[in-house]
Design an enzyme around this catalytic site. Structure first.
Site, PDB file in Angstrom:
ATOM      1  N   GLY A   1       9.170  -0.590   0.659  1.00 25.16           N
ATOM      2  CA  GLY A   1      10.137  -1.862   1.056  1.00 25.16           C
ATOM      3  C   GLY A   1       9.528  -2.889   1.642  1.00 25.16           C
TER       4      GLY A   1
ATOM      5  CB  SER B   1       5.017   0.316  -1.997  1.00 32.81           C
ATOM      6  OG  SER B   1       5.123  -1.352  -2.236  1.00 32.81           O
ATOM      7  CD1 TRP B   2       7.420  -0.195   4.533  1.00 31.19           C
ATOM      8  CD2 TRP B   2       6.030  -1.908   5.046  1.00 31.19           C
ATOM      9  NE1 TRP B   2       7.354  -0.572   5.914  1.00 31.19           N
ATOM     10  CE2 TRP B   2       6.509  -1.331   6.130  1.00 31.19           C
ATOM     11  CE3 TRP B   2       4.943  -2.804   4.986  1.00 31.19           C
ATOM     12  CZ2 TRP B   2       6.269  -1.790   7.333  1.00 31.19           C
ATOM     13  CZ3 TRP B   2       4.573  -3.627   6.487  1.00 31.19           C
ATOM     14  CH2 TRP B   2       5.503  -2.871   7.551  1.00 31.19           C
TER      15      TRP B   2
ATOM     16  CG  ASP C   1       0.829  -2.134  -8.649  1.00 30.51           C
ATOM     17  OD1 ASP C   1       1.388  -3.195  -8.660  1.00 30.51           O
ATOM     18  OD2 ASP C   1       0.704  -1.304  -7.806  1.00 30.51           O
TER      19      ASP C   1
ATOM     20  CG  HIS D   1       4.234  -1.253  -7.338  1.00 34.24           C
ATOM     21  ND1 HIS D   1       3.317  -1.553  -6.469  1.00 34.24           N
ATOM     22  CD2 HIS D   1       5.456  -1.343  -6.555  1.00 34.24           C
ATOM     23  CE1 HIS D   1       3.598  -1.681  -5.278  1.00 34.24           C
ATOM     24  NE2 HIS D   1       5.108  -1.529  -5.256  1.00 34.24           N
TER      25      HIS D   1
END
Length: 321
Positions: free
Chosen positions: A45, A117-118, A272, A300
């Protein structure tokens, strides 16, 4: 015929809300073997929340898996899709403190950390401050939330998606288009007018969906159809990106030099476009115990079999240690 590398679906055997201060209560759940190797999941996120699919990366006989929804999202309270109050006392430092509070609450001495990711940014920031609590790390679709990465994902990557980027830019008022895009969107997302909020949330999430797609006919994730999710997710992402996650540029890259004792597997798609491969490549060069696994056709999204298989293989390997 599909060769699904994931473990079968499983249900949590315990769960709850933990009051962490500032009016926030974070949702957590535990599944797998209560006597197994502890592992923490950190979702992306910011603001996506954990979903049942995360449980399936782990062998339920060997892992004690802890999932948590970070402040303001998922099943945590309050939710950023309901109120701007969820954005107060919501920083990287607060999330790190929440992780530690949850670890102590569950009586865990140290754990493996899985982040995407985050979530990989948060995992690295947590490990930099609490290395003694991190046994191993598995990170995929890796980001460190630097100024370069945020500028790339809000502007630079538009060279691959020119029509989508034009729509994303033009959803902003003309006087806000030349400045920091995350900050501009955040202003709209907390505007008193609900219609303004909704238009901004939809435009932001349309852009997010566009840049993770490897095919023109790829359907957006169903979560983006939920107005509450859209608003909460967009508010949290733009809050964190407008502040560069409250991290100095290069801070996490420098920090991994102090994680030499922590084994890690870094998994990243070669194509990605959201987070270029150079980020995990640099981390791996600076981190003696890190191994970089590049997925040739991976983007991604970790939904493809090659990426999922690499995550499962890394976790299976650490389960034996």
């Amino acid at each position: 015929m599909s060769n699904d590398p994931l473990y079968p679906p499983c249900e949590p055997h315990s769960w709850g809300h933990l009051a962490v201060g500032d009016g926030h209560q974070i949702y957590w759940e535990e599944c797998g073997n209560p006597a197994g190797k502890p592992a923490l999941v950190l979702h992306g996120g910011p603001g996506s929340g954990c979903t049942p699919g995360w449980r399936r990366y782990f062998d339920p006989m060997r892992y004690r898996v802890i999932l948590m929804d970070q402040r303001g999202c998922g099943r945590s309270r309050p939710h950023a899709g309901d109120t701007v109050d969820a954005l107060a006392a919501n920083t990287t430092a607060h999330l790190i403190a929440d992780i530690e509070q949850l670890r102590r609450h569950l009586g865990i001495q140290c754990w493996l950390v899985l982040g995407a990711s985050w979530g990989s940014t948060l995992a690295l920031a947590y490990a930099a401050r609490h290395a003694e609590c991190v046994r191993e790390m598995v990170l995929f679709s890796i980001a460190t939330t630097t100024s370069f990465e945020i500028d790339w994902i809000t502007r630079g990557v538009g060279i691959y998606f020119p029509a989508a980027w034009e729509r994303f830019r033009d959803a902003l008022p003309a006087h806000l288009r030349d400045g920091d895009i995350a900050t501009a969107y955040h202003r709209l997302l907390i505007d008193p007018d609900p219609a303004t909020q909704e238009r901004a949330a939809r435009a932001w999430c349309d852009w997010e969906a566009a840049i993770v797609a490897l095919r023109a006919d790829q359907k957006p994730h169903p979560r983006y159809a939920d107005p509450r999710f859209r608003l909460g997710f967009a508010r949290l992402v733009t809050l964190y990106w407008s502040q560069r996650a409250w991290l100095a540029d290069g801070e996490l890259l420098a920090a991994v030099e102090g994680l030499g004792h922590v084994p890690a597997v870094l998994i990243h798609g070669r194509v990605d476009l959201c987070n270029p491969l150079v980020t995990p490549w640099r981390l791996a060069r600076a981190w003696p115990e890190a191994r970089l696994v590049t997925i040739d056709q991976g983007g991604h999204d970790a939904g493809d079999e090659a990426t999922s298989g690499a995550i499962v293989a890394a976790l299976d390997g650490f389960a034996r240690s």
